[in-house]
Design an enzyme around this catalytic site. Structure first.
Site, PDB file in Angstrom:
ATOM      1  N   GLY A   1      -0.786  90.561  86.881  1.00  0.00           N
ATOM      2  CA  GLY A   1       0.454  91.089  87.444  1.00  0.00           C
ATOM      3  C   GLY A   1       0.106  92.211  88.407  1.00  0.00           C
ATOM      4  O   GLY A   1      -1.070  92.497  88.631  1.00  0.00           O
TER       5      GLY A   1
ATOM      6  N   ASP B   1      12.099  96.315  92.025  1.00  0.00           N
ATOM      7  CA  ASP B   1      11.040  95.348  92.355  1.00  0.00           C
ATOM      8  C   ASP B   1      11.440  93.945  91.901  1.00  0.00           C
ATOM      9  O   ASP B   1      10.672  93.246  91.258  1.00  0.00           O
ATOM     10  CB  ASP B   1       9.717  95.790  91.722  1.00  0.00           C
ATOM     11  CG  ASP B   1       8.520  95.114  92.389  1.00  0.00           C
ATOM     12  OD1 ASP B   1       8.700  94.569  93.496  1.00  0.00           O
ATOM     13  OD2 ASP B   1       7.431  95.117  91.808  1.00  0.00           O
TER      14      ASP B   1
ATOM     15  N   PHE C   1       0.207  95.232  87.936  1.00  0.00           N
ATOM     16  CA  PHE C   1      -0.413  96.394  87.309  1.00  0.00           C
ATOM     17  C   PHE C   1      -1.562  96.044  86.386  1.00  0.00           C
ATOM     18  O   PHE C   1      -2.052  96.886  85.654  1.00  0.00           O
ATOM     19  CB  PHE C   1       0.634  97.190  86.533  1.00  0.00           C
ATOM     20  CG  PHE C   1       1.672  97.732  87.443  1.00  0.00           C
ATOM     21  CD1 PHE C   1       1.351  98.704  88.355  1.00  0.00           C
ATOM     22  CD2 PHE C   1       2.956  97.238  87.409  1.00  0.00           C
ATOM     23  CE1 PHE C   1       2.303  99.202  89.221  1.00  0.00           C
ATOM     24  CE2 PHE C   1       3.913  97.725  88.270  1.00  0.00           C
ATOM     25  CZ  PHE C   1       3.581  98.713  89.183  1.00  0.00           C
TER      26      PHE C   1
ATOM     27  N   PRO D   1      -3.872  92.636  84.050  1.00  0.00           N
ATOM     28  CA  PRO D   1      -3.795  91.296  83.479  1.00  0.00           C
ATOM     29  C   PRO D   1      -2.751  91.172  82.370  1.00  0.00           C
ATOM     30  O   PRO D   1      -2.430  92.153  81.706  1.00  0.00           O
ATOM     31  CB  PRO D   1      -5.203  91.090  82.910  1.00  0.00           C
ATOM     32  CG  PRO D   1      -5.725  92.463  82.686  1.00  0.00           C
ATOM     33  CD  PRO D   1      -5.071  93.359  83.673  1.00  0.00           C
ATOM     34  N   VAL D   2      -2.233  89.959  82.201  1.00  0.00           N
ATOM     35  CA  VAL D   2      -1.293  89.675  81.115  1.00  0.00           C
ATOM     36  C   VAL D   2      -1.912  88.588  80.236  1.00  0.00           C
ATOM     37  O   VAL D   2      -2.384  87.561  80.746  1.00  0.00           O
ATOM     38  CB  VAL D   2       0.069  89.191  81.663  1.00  0.00           C
ATOM     39  CG1 VAL D   2       1.049  88.946  80.528  1.00  0.00           C
ATOM     40  CG2 VAL D   2       0.638  90.198  82.654  1.00  0.00           C
TER      41      VAL D   2
ATOM     42  N   LEU E   1      -2.917  84.994  81.032  1.00  0.00           N
ATOM     43  CA  LEU E   1      -1.799  84.290  81.682  1.00  0.00           C
ATOM     44  C   LEU E   1      -1.838  84.493  83.191  1.00  0.00           C
ATOM     45  O   LEU E   1      -1.375  83.673  83.957  1.00  0.00           O
ATOM     46  CB  LEU E   1      -0.463  84.825  81.153  1.00  0.00           C
ATOM     47  CG  LEU E   1      -0.136  84.495  79.695  1.00  0.00           C
ATOM     48  CD1 LEU E   1       1.093  85.263  79.238  1.00  0.00           C
ATOM     49  CD2 LEU E   1       0.111  83.000  79.537  1.00  0.00           C
TER      50      LEU E   1
ATOM     51  N   LYS F   1       0.813  92.905  78.295  1.00  0.00           N
ATOM     52  CA  LYS F   1       0.511  93.368  79.656  1.00  0.00           C
ATOM     53  C   LYS F   1      -0.439  94.553  79.517  1.00  0.00           C
ATOM     54  O   LYS F   1      -0.067  95.593  78.976  1.00  0.00           O
ATOM     55  CB  LYS F   1       1.820  93.790  80.316  1.00  0.00           C
ATOM     56  CG  LYS F   1       1.697  94.303  81.703  1.00  0.00           C
ATOM     57  CD  LYS F   1       3.090  94.329  82.333  1.00  0.00           C
ATOM     58  CE  LYS F   1       3.339  95.602  83.109  1.00  0.00           C
ATOM     59  NZ  LYS F   1       4.685  95.725  83.625  1.00  0.00           N
TER      60      LYS F   1
HETATM   61  O1  ACK Z   1       3.570  83.219  86.860  1.00  0.00           O
HETATM   62  P1  ACK Z   1       2.980  83.295  85.532  1.00  0.00           P
HETATM   63  O2  ACK Z   1       2.554  82.084  84.834  1.00  0.00           O
HETATM   64  O3  ACK Z   1       3.926  84.187  84.584  1.00  0.00           O
HETATM   65  O4  ACK Z   1       1.805  84.347  85.599  1.00  0.00           O
HETATM   66  C1  ACK Z   1       2.294  85.628  85.454  1.00  0.00           C
HETATM   67  C2  ACK Z   1       1.263  86.467  84.742  1.00  0.00           C
HETATM   68  O5  ACK Z   1       1.705  86.620  83.407  1.00  0.00           O
HETATM   69  C3  ACK Z   1       1.105  87.849  85.338  1.00  0.00           C
HETATM   70  O6  ACK Z   1       2.334  88.479  85.401  1.00  0.00           O
HETATM   71  C4  ACK Z   1       2.817  85.803  83.172  1.00  0.00           C
HETATM   72  N1  ACK Z   1       3.716  86.542  82.284  1.00  0.00           N
HETATM   73  C5  ACK Z   1       4.073  87.850  82.395  1.00  0.00           C
HETATM   74  N2  ACK Z   1       4.877  88.190  81.370  1.00  0.00           N
HETATM   75  C6  ACK Z   1       5.032  87.082  80.599  1.00  0.00           C
HETATM   76  C7  ACK Z   1       5.759  86.795  79.413  1.00  0.00           C
HETATM   77  N3  ACK Z   1       6.496  87.734  78.805  1.00  0.00           N
HETATM   78  N4  ACK Z   1       5.696  85.565  78.928  1.00  0.00           N
HETATM   79  C8  ACK Z   1       4.957  84.609  79.538  1.00  0.00           C
HETATM   80  N5  ACK Z   1       4.243  84.802  80.666  1.00  0.00           N
HETATM   81  C9  ACK Z   1       4.285  86.026  81.183  1.00  0.00           C
HETATM   82  C10 ACK Z   1       3.470  85.521  84.508  1.00  0.00           C
END
Ligand code: ACK
Length: 850
Positions: free
Chosen positions: A541, A658, A543, A545-546, A538, A560
């Site tokens: 972040g 944050d 800290f 990759p997600v 996705l 995460k």
């Molecule tokens: O801006 P985004 O599309 O939304 O890209 C960041 C990426 O992961 C790194 O933080 C996405 N992300 C983080 N947590 C979640 C979550 N719970 N559900 C969907 N996307 C998420 C975030």
């Protein structure tokens, strides 16, 4: 700094008269601003040189009320009368007939009306008499001869340190280039104070008063000066010490040039770091050297500590442990009561001390004394202790991160006991100094431990015997639960807990009744994310990759995966797991579980279909258009409610630390959920300020008190909320936006436009047609109240919600924000760490503004 009057004179034709003895001068052409002075040209009083980029200007000026004329450099592009350098501070021209020129021998000279040389660059004879001088955009005035720089103003500083300057101690010649304060605002002649690098090469900065130490910064540890209380690297981001072993010169310098910063040693002997604030068109004091009494060098004398009173004016001087006062004089210092063991064995046995080995007494929160030696070799605290113990002249040691082993071989001078922060300091004392306390306590401790163990053992046996039937029952239940989980896992699991192998209780924080946090097996996470397939990534972040994943029951998750060098260690990880597990609110993202495999740590969240808010508000128009005013307002309200829950309504009371657009996630119905609790802190019920040496957060969202002093409270979250609110309304990123028409950053321009009743100018152009002016104005008003410089002026989140929701509420008028939110030098759009420092006992993570 004195006001100047560069234009009080007119060009004097007498300069072209026959009095020229060995010069033949032409006037510097001034139709176009000129940055250079060529051979034969003169710069008469009233004319100036301007650096090529129009940043600095050089010419004649009169400071303050003085009528004397000096050659100086000041800012050309700031509407300010700030002189940064003076050529002839002790020999001014008494009227306006002076001039600056390159003499026949190639030197720079300041001449009076009769062509007498009042000041010269004094270089002797130069290879060629054809020198040229140029004022650069760094503020440096250089003299070049035969292709080489033979003289520069940066090597002859006045009272101001500018980014780009390299002044310091020459390790070969031992010459120390220092800054010198002006005598007064009206007189740039050398005042009482000088500032420079410690001549003993101890990487400290000193301020001397008439040659005697008055203040010292403590050693530089690579990120901060250890002797400046609670200093965080954001104070002087980009400040570095050169490789002095290689350069043979020790100096501090900026790694990033930023002409809107300057350090100045004022006539009162106080050094200030000033930053130009474009919005107020004035200098903003970012930092000033601390001035409580204990900061005065060796205020309490040798071998004594200095502790400040609350107002900083009535310090308490005490002898170090094992020392006693000399002649009852409270500032005259103290002497050792019992000689150290090796001193005794050297023959000084008169003062007793028994045959015991010396020991070390730990003092915490100390501004380490002056006159330490860096001891090469020891790589940890115990080796440093050993090194000190085996050296008879070692009186104390400290192991400082970023520096290593420091030892003291002379009297201990200038010890300030900080109220917070500071270093650990181990003072060497004769063994007998510990007798009463150490031996006695040791004995007691052993007896207490043995007795307690005995009581516990007997108690446990008794309880087991008494509750044997309940234990059997509990065991049966556990076995049953384990079996049912294994069954669910085998059959593909239920809709939310596929692959959960065990249920772990994160009870360890000891707070009342945390819910169980499911532990996912690594296999389950791998299955869900197709082995962390790049197609499921996705994003990155702060800290790590997600990944998107799907559990066997079909539920989408976001995993995460904390990268090993993320800075989120086990502590932050546990923090986040425990915190979120205990928090239940519709505006907070829900944690489904976690997974640990060796160094690999993962957090499993519910998947938010619309991902993060910053993907909308800062996106290209198509996504941005989806967010009309109604939706933005409801997102703002949702975030406010989530934050209020954290600050007031949850069982724990939490400061997020944050809050930013990329940490707000949106579900399928565009409900906002606050995420990322890795940096959150639990606070006491008062919510008062706490200080941290671990400044984390994101530029553009950090409150002034947090960025500058590491102080955080619920009001630092309120500040970040205010920034976020204005970003949501404007669709502009605070860390990068600059309104060139107004010459203001986002917060400054929002304040100005709102005050001028021009709120629609603040609003994102994509939704100007869909919004109500009243609501938008109310919202911006609340945002501006939240971003006020002083934490006490900011509202609580509960007032924020009241103000947002009630139409008839009369809102207070916000004060103008002056804190330069753009102090960051980074303007990237990445959410990864720009810099991670581990320094002393401070670890700092600075994130850029995503
Ligand atoms: O801006 P985004 O599309 O939304 O890209 C960041 C990426 O992961 C790194 O933080 C996405 N992300 C983080 N947590 C979640 C979550 N719970 N559900 C969907 N996307 C998420 C975030």
């Amino acid at each position: 700094m004195a006001a100047i009057n560069p234009n009080s004179s007119t060009f004097n034709p007498v300069l072209f008269g026959s009095l020229l003895v060995f010069f033949f001068f032409l006037p510097a052409t001034q139709a176009q601003p000129n940055s250079q002075l060529s051979p034969g040209q003169i710069l008469a009083d009233g004319n100036t040189l301007v650096s090529p980029g129009g940043i600095f200007e050089l010419g004649f000026f009169s400071p303050g009320k003085s009528t004397h004329r000096y050659v100086g450099i000041w800012y050309y592009n700031f509407s300010t009368s700030t002189v940064l350098w003076v050529a002839n501070p002790v020999s001014p021209v008494l009227d306006t007939s002076g001039s600056l020129a390159i003499a026949g021998d190639g030197n720079l000279v300041v001449l009076d009306g009769r062509k007498a040389v009042l000041w010269s660059s004094k270089l002797g004879s130069l290879p060629s008499n054809e020198s040229t001088a140029e004022l650069l955009d760094t503020g440096n005035f250089m003299l070049n001869n035969s292709g080489d720089t033979v003289w520069q103003s940066f090597d002859h500083p006045s009272d101001t340190y500018l980014p780009g300057m390299k002044v310091g101690l020459d390790l070969v010649t031992n010459v120390n280039q220092v800054f010198t304060s002006w005598r007064s605002d009206d007189d740039p002649a050398p005042g009482n104070f000088t500032m420079g690098v410690a001549p003993d090469q101890s990487t400290q900065i000193f301020i001397w008063e008439q040659g005697k130490p008055r203040w010292r910064s403590g050693r530089w540890n690579g990120q901060v000066f250890l002797g400046i209380q609670n200093m965080v690297p954001t104070y002087i981001y980009g400040f570095k010490l050169n490789n002095f072993e290689q350069d043979k010169k020790m100096y501090f310098y900026y790694s990033q040039f930023n002409s809107s910063h300057r350090y100045v040693l004022m006539p009162d002997g106080i050094e200030r770091h000033l930053i130009w604030a474009n919005n107020t068109k004035n200098w903003f004091q970012f930092w000033a050297q601390p001035v409580p009494q204990c900061e005065f060098y060796n205020r309490c004398g040798t071998n004594a500590t200095c502790t400040d009173s609350a107002d900083g004016n009535s310090p308490t001087c005490s002898c170090l442990k094992g020392f006693e006062r000399v002649n009852g004089n409270s500032t005259g210092g103290c002497v050792r009561r019992t000689p150290l063991q090796c001193e005794r064995s050297r023959g000084n046995t008169t003062a007793g001390g028994g045959g015991e080995q010396d020991g070390f007494y730990l003092m915490q929160g100390v501004k380490l004394p002056d006159l330490s030696y860096w001891f090469y070799g020891p790589s940890d605290e115990s080796q440093c202790e050993e090194a000190c113990l085996t050296n008879c002249s070692c009186k104390a040691y400290s192991y400082a991160t970023g520096i290593g082993c420091l030892i003291w071989g002379r009297e201990l001078v200038d010890i300030h006991m900080f109220s917070s922060g500071g270093s650990d300091f181990y003072l060497r004392l004769a063994g007998s100094e510990f007798d009463n306390s150490k031996k006695g306590i040791k004995g007691y401790v052993i007896v207490i431990i043995v007795l307690s163990a005995l009581v516990l053992f007997v108690g446990a046996i008794f309880l087991l015997w008494k509750n044997r039937s309940r234990i059997e029952e509990l065991y049966r239940k556990l076995m049953k639960r384990q079996e049912s989980l294994v069954d669910r896992s085998r059959s593909g699991g239920d809709e939310s807990r596929g692959g959960i192998s065990t249920v772990i209780d994160m009870h360890e924080e000891g707070k009342d009744g945390p819910p169980d946090v499911p532990l996912f097996t690594f296999q389950a996470i791998e299955d869900a994310t197709a082995s962390f397939s790049p197609s499921n990534l996705l994003g990155e972040g702060g800290f790590g990759p997600v990944y998107k994943g799907t559990l066997p029951g079909g539920q989408d998750i976001a995993v995460k995966r904390l990268s090993r060098n993320s800075g989120q260690g086990m502590e932050e990880f546990k923090n986040e797991v425990i915190l979120i597990a205990k928090l239940q609110h519709r505006n907070l993202v829900r944690l489904l579980g976690y997974c640990i495999r060796r160094d690999d740590k993962m957090l499993v969240y519910e998947y938010m279909a619309n991902r993060s808010l910053d993907g909308f508000i800062f996106a290209d128009t198509s996504r941005r258009l989806l967010l009309d005013w109604k939706m933005r307002f409801s997102i703002i309200e949702g975030i406010a409610r989530g934050l209020l829950y954290l600050h007031r309504d949850s069982r724990l009371r939490i400061i997020h630390r944050d809050l930013k657009a990329s940490n707000i996630l949106l579900d399928e119905s565009m409900n906002p959920k606050i995420s990322d609790f890795g940096m959150a802190r639990i606070f006491g019920s008062d919510g008062n300020e706490t200080s941290t040496k671990r400044v984390v957060g994101t530029y553009g969202y950090m409150s002034p008190e947090y960025a500058m002093q590491g102080l955080f409270s619920v009001k630092s979250d309120v500040y970040s909320f205010g920034v976020l609110l204005i970003e949501i309304v404007s669709g502009k990123r605070n860390s990068t936006y600059y309104n060139s028409e107004l010459s203001l950053n986002l917060l400054g321009s929002a304040w100005k436009l709102w005050n001028e009743d021009n709120v629609m100018e603040v609003v994102d152009s994509s939704m100007r047609n869909s919004c109500s002016i009243r609501e938008v104005s109310r919202c911006i008003n609340v945002g501006l109240l939240c971003i006020q410089d002083r934490a006490n002026d900011r509202p609580t989140m509960s007032s924020v919600i009241t103000m947002l929701e009630s139409e008839n509420y009369v809102h207070p008028t916000p004060r103008q924000p002056t804190f330069p939110a753009d102090i960051s030098t980074s303007g990237t759009n990445s959410s990864t760490s720009d810099a991670k420092f581990v320094s002393g006992n401070a670890s700092i993570t600075m994130l850029s503004g995503r």
